[in-house]
Structures are given as C-alpha cells and as structure tokens.
Write a protein that holds these residues in place. Structure first.
Motif, PDB file in Angstrom:
ATOM      1  N   UNK A  19       0.896  -1.235   0.064  1.00 35.79           N
ATOM      2  CA  UNK A  19      -0.038   0.042  -0.106  1.00 35.79           C
ATOM      3  C   UNK A  19       0.952   1.237  -0.180  1.00 35.79           C
ATOM      4  N   UNK A  20       0.794   2.198  -0.821  1.00 33.80           N
ATOM      5  CA  UNK A  20       1.196   3.390  -0.938  1.00 33.80           C
ATOM      6  C   UNK A  20       0.160   4.519  -0.469  1.00 33.80           C
ATOM      7  N   UNK A  21       0.826   5.538   0.222  1.00 32.36           N
ATOM      8  CA  UNK A  21      -0.300   6.527   0.507  1.00 32.36           C
ATOM      9  C   UNK A  21       0.339   7.817  -0.496  1.00 32.36           C
ATOM     10  N   UNK A  22      -0.369   8.363  -1.322  1.00 31.92           N
ATOM     11  CA  UNK A  22      -0.193   9.423  -2.163  1.00 31.92           C
ATOM     12  C   UNK A  22      -0.902  10.713  -1.784  1.00 31.92           C
ATOM     13  N   UNK A  23      -0.325  11.754  -1.407  1.00 29.54           N
ATOM     14  CA  UNK A  23      -1.110  13.075  -0.672  1.00 29.54           C
ATOM     15  C   UNK A  23      -0.919  14.072  -1.641  1.00 29.54           C
ATOM     16  N   UNK A  24      -1.697  15.145  -1.674  1.00 25.62           N
ATOM     17  CA  UNK A  24      -1.562  16.230  -2.370  1.00 25.62           C
ATOM     18  C   UNK A  24      -2.259  17.512  -1.487  1.00 25.62           C
ATOM     19  N   UNK A  25      -1.265  18.612  -1.417  1.00 21.69           N
ATOM     20  CA  UNK A  25      -1.743  19.587  -0.716  1.00 21.69           C
ATOM     21  C   UNK A  25      -1.499  21.023  -1.437  1.00 21.69           C
ATOM     22  N   UNK A  26      -2.484  21.837  -1.585  1.00 20.30           N
ATOM     23  CA  UNK A  26      -2.002  23.025  -2.402  1.00 20.30           C
ATOM     24  C   UNK A  26      -3.509  23.795  -2.416  1.00 20.30           C
ATOM     25  N   UNK A  27      -3.571  24.609  -3.602  1.00 15.17           N
ATOM     26  CA  UNK A  27      -4.850  25.183  -3.972  1.00 15.17           C
ATOM     27  C   UNK A  27      -5.643  24.320  -4.660  1.00 15.17           C
ATOM     28  N   UNK A  28      -6.892  24.542  -4.455  1.00 14.97           N
ATOM     29  CA  UNK A  28      -7.762  23.682  -5.434  1.00 14.97           C
ATOM     30  C   UNK A  28      -7.303  23.225  -6.697  1.00 14.97           C
ATOM     31  N   UNK A  29      -6.994  24.251  -7.375  1.00 19.63           N
ATOM     32  CA  UNK A  29      -6.767  24.105  -8.898  1.00 19.63           C
ATOM     33  C   UNK A  29      -5.524  23.365  -9.146  1.00 19.63           C
ATOM     34  N   UNK A  30      -4.631  23.839  -8.483  1.00 20.15           N
ATOM     35  CA  UNK A  30      -3.025  23.265  -8.433  1.00 20.15           C
ATOM     36  C   UNK A  30      -3.220  21.672  -8.051  1.00 20.15           C
ATOM     37  N   UNK A  31      -3.957  21.549  -7.077  1.00 18.64           N
ATOM     38  CA  UNK A  31      -3.854  20.069  -6.323  1.00 18.64           C
ATOM     39  C   UNK A  31      -4.855  19.140  -7.349  1.00 18.64           C
ATOM     40  N   UNK A  32      -5.703  19.541  -7.907  1.00 16.73           N
ATOM     41  CA  UNK A  32      -6.520  18.765  -8.938  1.00 16.73           C
ATOM     42  C   UNK A  32      -5.572  18.586 -10.070  1.00 16.73           C
ATOM     43  N   UNK A  33      -4.921  19.365 -10.582  1.00 21.07           N
ATOM     44  CA  UNK A  33      -4.124  19.000 -11.813  1.00 21.07           C
ATOM     45  C   UNK A  33      -3.107  18.277 -11.422  1.00 21.07           C
ATOM     46  N   UNK A  34      -2.223  18.474 -10.359  1.00 22.93           N
ATOM     47  CA  UNK A  34      -1.250  17.640 -10.004  1.00 22.93           C
ATOM     48  C   UNK A  34      -1.680  16.205  -9.843  1.00 22.93           C
ATOM     49  N   UNK A  64      -4.162  14.830 -11.193  1.00 19.50           N
ATOM     50  CA  UNK A  64      -4.662  14.034 -12.492  1.00 19.50           C
ATOM     51  C   UNK A  64      -3.209  13.581 -13.147  1.00 19.50           C
ATOM     52  N   UNK A  65      -2.244  14.361 -13.156  1.00 19.27           N
ATOM     53  CA  UNK A  65      -1.120  13.993 -13.619  1.00 19.27           C
ATOM     54  C   UNK A  65      -0.335  12.808 -13.123  1.00 19.27           C
ATOM     55  N   UNK A  66      -0.431  12.653 -11.635  1.00 19.24           N
ATOM     56  CA  UNK A  66       0.238  11.670 -11.115  1.00 19.24           C
ATOM     57  C   UNK A  66      -0.666  10.380 -11.249  1.00 19.24           C
ATOM     58  N   UNK A  67      -1.989  10.486 -11.237  1.00 19.75           N
ATOM     59  CA  UNK A  67      -2.489   9.195 -11.244  1.00 19.75           C
ATOM     60  C   UNK A  67      -2.313   8.603 -12.601  1.00 19.75           C
ATOM     61  N   UNK A  68      -1.997   9.355 -13.594  1.00 15.86           N
ATOM     62  CA  UNK A  68      -1.707   8.729 -15.061  1.00 15.86           C
ATOM     63  C   UNK A  68      -0.436   7.850 -14.917  1.00 15.86           C
ATOM     64  N   UNK A  69       0.879   8.585 -14.111  1.00 16.61           N
ATOM     65  CA  UNK A  69       1.846   7.741 -13.693  1.00 16.61           C
ATOM     66  C   UNK A  69       1.674   6.724 -13.165  1.00 16.61           C
ATOM     67  N   UNK A  70       0.727   6.839 -12.071  1.00 19.32           N
ATOM     68  CA  UNK A  70       0.899   5.696 -11.277  1.00 19.32           C
ATOM     69  C   UNK A  70      -0.099   4.526 -11.767  1.00 19.32           C
ATOM     70  N   UNK A  71      -0.842   5.047 -12.507  1.00 16.99           N
ATOM     71  CA  UNK A  71      -1.620   3.773 -13.427  1.00 16.99           C
ATOM     72  C   UNK A  71      -0.524   3.013 -14.273  1.00 16.99           C
TER      73      UNK A  71
END
Lengths: 531, 531
Positions: free
Chosen positions: B339-354, B356-363
C-alpha cells in the motif's frame, strides 16, 4: 585549447566593437581609445622560478607523467591570476608579480595527495587551478611563499553513471562542454550553463558554488552535488552516501564553496537529468524593473518555474547587453521597459504545459510577450559577454561585473544601494558610468542581482576601480546582501566575507583548515584569512 | 503539558491494545504478558544533585526567572534520556543513572550564552533539550561530568514574518503544533509534520535534520532553513543573509545536524508557504514492493511530485501498521500487496491538476487506486505509532524503529540486508521478529527506508536488543546506506557515523567543536567522538 592568456576564451572568437558602440562610448562615457594594445606574451619576463630544489624533487616524485611539472615562462604566465577586469588590465600590462613558481599537473587522486604532501613538507603553497576563470582573485594567494598552480586538466573523465539513481561521477578537470558532451552521449544532461561554461571546470563549479543560467530549472551547482572526494595534506575525505541524511552536518556543504582552501576536489558526483527534447526561450517586456521583479517572484514562489528566468533593468534592456552581439545595432524604442528572458526545457509535452501555465501568470503580472526573437538572441550570445569585455578594454573602456543575492524584501533596497554606490563613486572620480543590472537567478525566498559597469578607464585603471569596488561591497553588506551569489570570495571579497559571517564563523573555518592543512599550503589567504 | 515521563505523549491519549492484537502477538511472536507495569515516578530515587555550589551560583546568575534552575527529582527525571525503546525500557524500570544534575530554562539568546559561559567556566556539561524526543541517545551525553539539561521551552515565540520573502523566524522551543498555529493564524504553513510533530521542537528539527511526512512536497526541515542564530561558549554565530550564496561553505549546513554538539540554536529562519486550501490523501496498491518502489521513483524523478509519498512493504501492508488504529481489526485479504499513500496539498486548482497527472503515472506503473479511505486512515493515525509502542511494551512485546537512506540503485540491496540482519539476529536469539518497512521519503536520486521491528522481549530486553541493533547498523553501512536519514546520530549511532564519514571527517568536526567549545561542555560524546 588554451584560453587567451591576456583575456577571455578562444582568440579566434574575438570580435571588435561595432563603430556605433565606439561612438556611444565616446559620446556617453568620454572613453578615449588606448594608444597601445596588450603586451606580447613573449616580451613578458617573469621572475625566475622560485621553486626550491628539494621541493622540485619532491614534486617530480609525486607525479608520473614526464611533463607534469612545468616551470617555463609561458606555462606560468598562463596560470597567473584569473579573469577579473583588474586581473586582465594587469596582465595586459605585463604585470606578473603574482606568478606561480611552477605548474604541476597530477593525473589522479593519489597524485594530488602526493603533490599536497610534497607541498606541505617543503612549505610550497598549492593553488588548485581548473579553468582559470576566477573573477575574485581566487588564483592569487596571499603568501610570500612560492606556490604552484595545481592544474587539474588531466583529471578529465566521466568515471561512473548510475542511470537508476540518475547520478554521474565526474573528474574535476572536465570543462563544461566536455562534461556535457560525455553525458549527452548517454542521453543525460547536467543542466549547468554559467557564463563561464565554455572554459570553467567541474571542480571549479563545486569549489566556487557556481550557478548557471538555467538555475531556475536545474538548480545551482551546489544543489546538484551529491558526493565529493577531496584530497587534503592530511588525507582523503569522502562524502555523500545518500542524497540526504541526518547523519551529522552536511560535510559536502563545507567543501562546496571552500575554493581550494580546505582541499582539492578530485571527484564530484552530481545529479543528472534526461536531455531535454525541447528548448524554448522567450522575451517578455515589463513596464518597470519593479513590475518585472514582482512577476519573477510570483513564478519563483507559486510556480510553474521556468528553466531560465532573468530580468534586465531599464538600462540593461536599453543597451541590449542581454544580447551582446546586438549591442548598439538595433533602433531601440525610447522606453523599451525591462526585458525578461523566460525559458523552458524538457519533454515536448511537459514544456508545452508549463509554458502555458507560466504565460498565464506573466500576463496576469502585466507582462507583454515579445516572442522568441529576444530569447534566441539571448541563447546565441549567452557566453559572449566576456569577449565583449575584451573588446571594450581594447577600445579604452573599463567594464566589470559584480553580483549579490538577498531575500526578496531586500532586493529593491539592494538594487538602489549598489547602483548608487557605483554611480556616485565613479562620477566623483570623473568617470560617470553606465550601470546595468539584471536579476540572474531566482529562488522561492530571494534572488540575485548581477551588475555590469562600463566607464572610461581613468589614469590608472586598476587603482581607479579599487575604491569603487570597495564602495559597492560596503553597499552590498549594508543593504543586507551577501558578498557573492556565484562569483565566490577569493581574495578580493575576503574582508567583506569576514564581516558577513562574523569572527566566530571565520574561526570555525580556520579551525577546519588548520586540521586538514596544518602547514597552511592550500591556497593561503583565499577565502579564509590567514590566522 | 508535559510528555508522559515513562513513554510517549499525552497520557490521556494512551490506548490499550485490542484483544486481537494481543492474541496475534502471543500466537505469532510468542509474546507473554509482563507481570508488572512501569515504576511509579514518585518511587524513583535519583542520585542527589551533583551540581557543584559554584556552578549552581553561576547558573543562577545566568538566568533571570525565579524557577529557571530546577534540581527537584521530577524535573530531572523528566529530562532523563530520550524516547528510544531502550530509553523507555530503562526508565520504566526506574533506571536513571544518566539523569541530569539540574534543568536550566533560559529565557532568551543572551541567557543561553550566559548559561554556556557558566558551564564552560565550571566544567558542567550542557545538553540542549527541546521536546525530549531523541531516539538515538542524543540527550544522554558520554561524560563523567555533571550535566544540565538546557531546556529551551521558554524560547517559544514567532519573532518575525516576512510575507514578501516568505520567511519566518521561530524560536527553538516552539513545538510543532505551536509553530504551525502561529503561522496558520497569518495564513502560512511550515509544512513540517514528522511523526514526533506533536512534541518535538523547532530547534530539535534543525539540530537533528528532521524530515516530515510531507517532505515530498515541502522538503526536509534542513531544506526549509534559511538562517540560524547559534549560541556557543565562544559567542554567537549568525548565518543566512540570502537564500543561496557563493560566499564560502554553507555554515547553516554545518550547524544543521550538529545535535547540540557545536552550539545551541536560538533562532531559526524558515521558508513558509501559503496554507493549503485542499488536502487529499489516497491509497494505491501495488503488486509488490519492487513495483511500488519503481512507481515512487518515477514520480520523484519525472514528477509531478505529490506532497506525501510513502510505500509500505508486504508485511507492513499486511499488518496495517500504516494505520495503527486499525491494527488487527480488519479482515485482510490474503495478499494485500503493497500500500502506498499518495497525498496532495495546495490550492484546489493546483492540487487537482497535479493529482490528475500523478494518477496517470501511477496507473502506468500498474498501481491500483484504492481510494481515499486508506489515506484518511493514515492521516488520522499519522502521529499515533509511538502510543502504539507504549501499548506493545505494556503487553510485554518489544517494538522499535530504525531508518536509513541511499541512492535508488542501492535501495533493493539495503532493504534486503537490513531486513535479513534484523530477522536473523532476533531469530537466533530465540525471538523471531516481525519486520516491516516502508519508503518514508523520496528524492530525485534516492529514498529512505523506515523499519519497524516487533518481537518478544527476551530476558533482559535492553541487552537483548543491543546486538540486533548493532547488526542492523553494520548491515546499513555494508549495503551503502547512511546510518540515519532523519533520526540522527546521538550517542547510539556515533561509532557507525564515524565509520561513515571517516577519520578526516571526524577530525574536521572535532576541530570545529574545539574552536567553539574549547572546554567540551556542549553535549559531550553526542555525534562527535570526544577527542
């Protein structure tokens, strides 16, 4: 190829100033053409080699190659001093009073160790010499002892690449283009492109905490370094078992910036990155230096970070120094504002996405996209400013640069203070200058300011500059800046450095130096005041 | 509030183990319940205060507050040692042989200086004490002299915020939550959340090179530090005039990680960031530790970087230690993978964008998105593991953690070597352990490994652990790891640290120490071997 002994770079690349610039210098700054050019190399008669016989024998025993100890005049002259403007003015006049007694060229780490032991035993100082590009007196030790220039050009290999960890181990004598070529072959880049790139070496980048023009994207050289091997008269130091560690102070950061005073760097393990497939550099115009600075700060703090990010002030923009090749050639608008160069390097996809986001920020900060032309000109001329300086000196002008860094809130005051110090001292001395500045490097919490000064030379150009430089240094410290952001300390900045870090800081460094170099033979007086 | 003297944290938060876990410990590891609990604080009789009269008088003269010098038993016991498992086992048994002679509580920088001068003059050692959370023997000096715990809790102010430069100056005695609250009020965060967050202090974070759970996004504490003020017996050191500088070695990096042996940090200027408006933590499942490691490496090297990034190995995932509250409670699948824990913190917009990109990589790396539940559990339990350890000790089990870091290419070998060393030595000693591991921090060029060991205690639990810890340390060095990624060196790792940096590295540190602390009163034997 050897660097031009009396100036910068490849003599074939020297270019005279366009007539328009000569006219500008005369009309604006009162520059009058020099009557004579530099001395001829063959005419310079250096003092006879001062290497004691026993020291010579010991040094010959320390190195294997037959020509690894050189005492001929040309070799020694080519290792005299560095490339600050006073350095050049003096060598052009044939002054070589601070010439090394010999040049020694060890072939590997063990030979460096042996050279240092020989020096320590015989009281001969040793000054590590990479590209010879110091602009702060880092190659002219403060000592009455004879000294050797410890030229590292034979340590010029890429010894390891770890593609999983993305690290490479480079020897210190590799010049920038050599290191890049070796890495590029395998698909990697270091991403370190300072103005001195074509001549400076990996060891010098580390020893002097170099910072490249793409530092916004690739970081400073000291941020790229993951491991160092260091030869000292007392033995070897190996640092860097992990990218980061909590095992004590970071000894890498004690060696980085030590400018040869604590040891000779014989291997540098650096972070490498995939060679970018895409590179774009754009010009952006801002109404004022203040507006441009705010835009750069916003990108540095909130992102996205471009790979290259620099901003010229009004006078530098006007003169077009950011594109030295174009100087004086363009019909400039009356108020061109302030030009920023914003560059992106990476994969096609990543670069496109980052550029789109950065453009939004720059537009929101009232930037005006000028297009790729200024970016291409900047790229084309990025290593040429030192050639321009040679041409200016030839034309009878004085031209020098200096730089500092501070936290963002101190930047406006620092800019004004240094500018005023340069302008007022030179004006009072009868040679009103042209002072230009750009933000050369940005960080989340601050930035660096890089100043260029051009004026008439005055009677004795070296003596004329001395009080000006002093005033600029005083202004830097008074306004909260550091005495150097990437040029280093050497001997020129040593007194201000001592004020910057205070007596206890100096004592800590002196204590380390005494431990690794008890005879005090490593670059005496460079960086650390002699105790 | 004071920390539980014999264990971790707020006594009100202590929770007994669920019966299922007690059963697991018995069936899997042969843990048998202890017959008696910890000693009572009131029953412990420490040796009488050993402070010489003249030293007491000098210390009283150095501090103004009436209760700033404490020699009562409870104060001294509460400042005895740190929070490693052997530390706890010994204090629970009433062993206080390494108790300080007194606790001194200076109120400002000048009082710290005065205390150090008094100590130097009277031969009393001084051990800086922040949260008292050292797990490496950093609070138990190797000395026969009496020593005082120099408790910094009175230096608990936020003294400056520079919103333009995004910096803040914090006093060292601020605990994590206090520092965060002061910054949060103004809309800023430090972003430093180590497991010890609730109790450890800003000074300790700096002195021990702490690294927080959100280091992928906010960096390590040593990367956040921009300036330090340090009190030594020989005076004050001020560092950090600019975010980055080429003015010599980076003295900040000599103080960071010095663990009180080179001075007492009395002010820390740190980088601050806007308080994130959005925080998301997700669970991702990988088929194996190898596959998960490859995914983490790809994010760390090519981005986008999440704010939190950690990966449990198969056994840690199985036990569910990443969510201590849930231990043993869930019906686990037979092979839950990693199990990995992957977290994002920031503004709503920046976090959403980051994200989405990280999900592509993880998939693309064959990760399976489990959803936010594991992330929320991790967040909820992120500071609870030390409470769980107390409960395990109460139940008669032994539980300890250790950690290291290396370049990516060394990670698989390091993982196996440390795991094998722990398993084989404990098994040979008759107490086969459960060994769990996670990648706790990632960098472009490497990562850290964090191991948790649980076993039965053996006859004498402290003596039983000693050769196991030694074997783990040896394995770390042999496999190319650093002896600590974020716990530090203290006295427990000192011998391995000396092997890691070599004799010349140690001599350099000893030379600095002798310069700033000629009487050798600062945390003797911590980090730096006594010369």
């Amino acid at each position: 190829m050897d660097m031009l002994w009396s100036g910068w770079g490849d003599p074939a690349k020297a270019a005279p100033l366009p007539d328009s610039v000569t006219g500008l210098l005369r009309d604006l700054l009162g520059v009058t053409p020099r009557e004579s050019g530099p001395a001829a190399l063959a005419d310079i008669e250096p003092p006879a080699p001062a290497l004691p016989d026993k020291a010579r024998a010991a040094l010959l025993g320390a190195v294997r190659a037959p020509d690894a100890l050189r005492e001929d005049a040309e070799s020694r002259i080519r290792h005299t001093r560095g490339k600050s403007t006073p350095d050049l003015l003096r060598i052009r006049a044939g002054e070589v009073d601070d010439i090394p007694a010999a040049v020694v060229l060890p072939g590997d780490h063990d030979e460096v160790l042996a050279v240092l032991r020989a020096c320590a035993e015989h009281g001969v100082a040793a000054v590590p010499f990479g590209g010879g590009t110091s602009v702060v007196g880092g190659l002219a030790p403060t000592t009455k002892r004879p000294f050797v220039a410890l030229d590292l050009r034979r340590l010029d290999r890429l010894t390891a690449v770890d593609e999983v960890s993305r690290t490479a181990t480079l020897q210190p004598g590799l010049r920038g283009p050599q290191a890049e070529a070796l890495l590029n072959e395998k698909g990697w880049t270091l991403g370190h492109f300072p103005q001195s790139f074509e001549w400076a070496t990996v060891g010098g980048f580390a020893a002097a905490r170099s910072s490249g023009q793409a530092s916004a994207g690739y970081g400073r050289f000291d941020e790229m370094v993951l491991g160092l091997t260091v030869a000292t008269p007392e033995g070897t130091l190996e640092t860097g078992r992990a990218p980061r560690s909590a095992a004590g102070p970071d000894l890498r950061q004690l060696v980085l910036g030590s400018e040869g005073a604590l040891g000779v760097i014989t291997a540098v393990t650096v972070r490498i990155r995939p060679l970018p497939s895409k590179r774009i550099y754009e010009g952006w115009r801002f109404a004022s230096f203040e507006a441009g600075t705010a835009a750069l700060r916003r990108l540095a703090q909130d992102g996205p970070r471009p790979t290259v990010l620099r901003l010229s002030d009004e006078s530098e923009t006007f003169i077009g120094l950011a594109q030295p090749d174009a100087i004086g050639s363009a019909a400039l608008p009356e108020n061109p504002g302030c030009m920023a160069i914003v560059g992106y390097e990476g994969t096609e996809e990543e670069t496109t996405a980052r550029r789109a986001l950065a453009r939004e920020v720059l537009l929101a900060c009232d930037g005006e996209l000028v297009g790729e032309e200024p970016g291409d000109k900047w790229e084309h001329g990025r290593y040429n400013a030192p050639y321009l300086r040679d041409a200016l000196l030839d034309a009878g002008a004085f031209a020098e640069t200096l730089e500092t860094a501070a936290f963002w809130s101190a930047i406006p005051g620092l800019y004004t203070a240094v500018r005023d110090a340069l302008t007022s001292t030179l004006t009072e001395a009868g040679t009103p200058p042209l002072v230009m500045c750009h933000i050369s490097h940005t960080y989340e919490n601050g930035a660096s300011l890089y100043f260029t000064v051009v004026s008439a030379q005055g009677e004795d150009a070296v003596a004329h500059w001395e009080p000006v430089k002093r005033a600029a240094n005083d202004a830097i410290l008074a306004a909260g800046g550091t005495i150097s952001h990437h040029h280093g300390v050497g001997t020129d900045h040593r007194d201000w450095y001592a004020r910057e870090i205070g007596p206890l800081g100096i004592r800590m460094l002196q204590a380390v130096k005494a431990e690794v170099d008890p005879s005090g033979v490593l670059s005496p007086g460079v960086l650390i005041p002699v105790r």
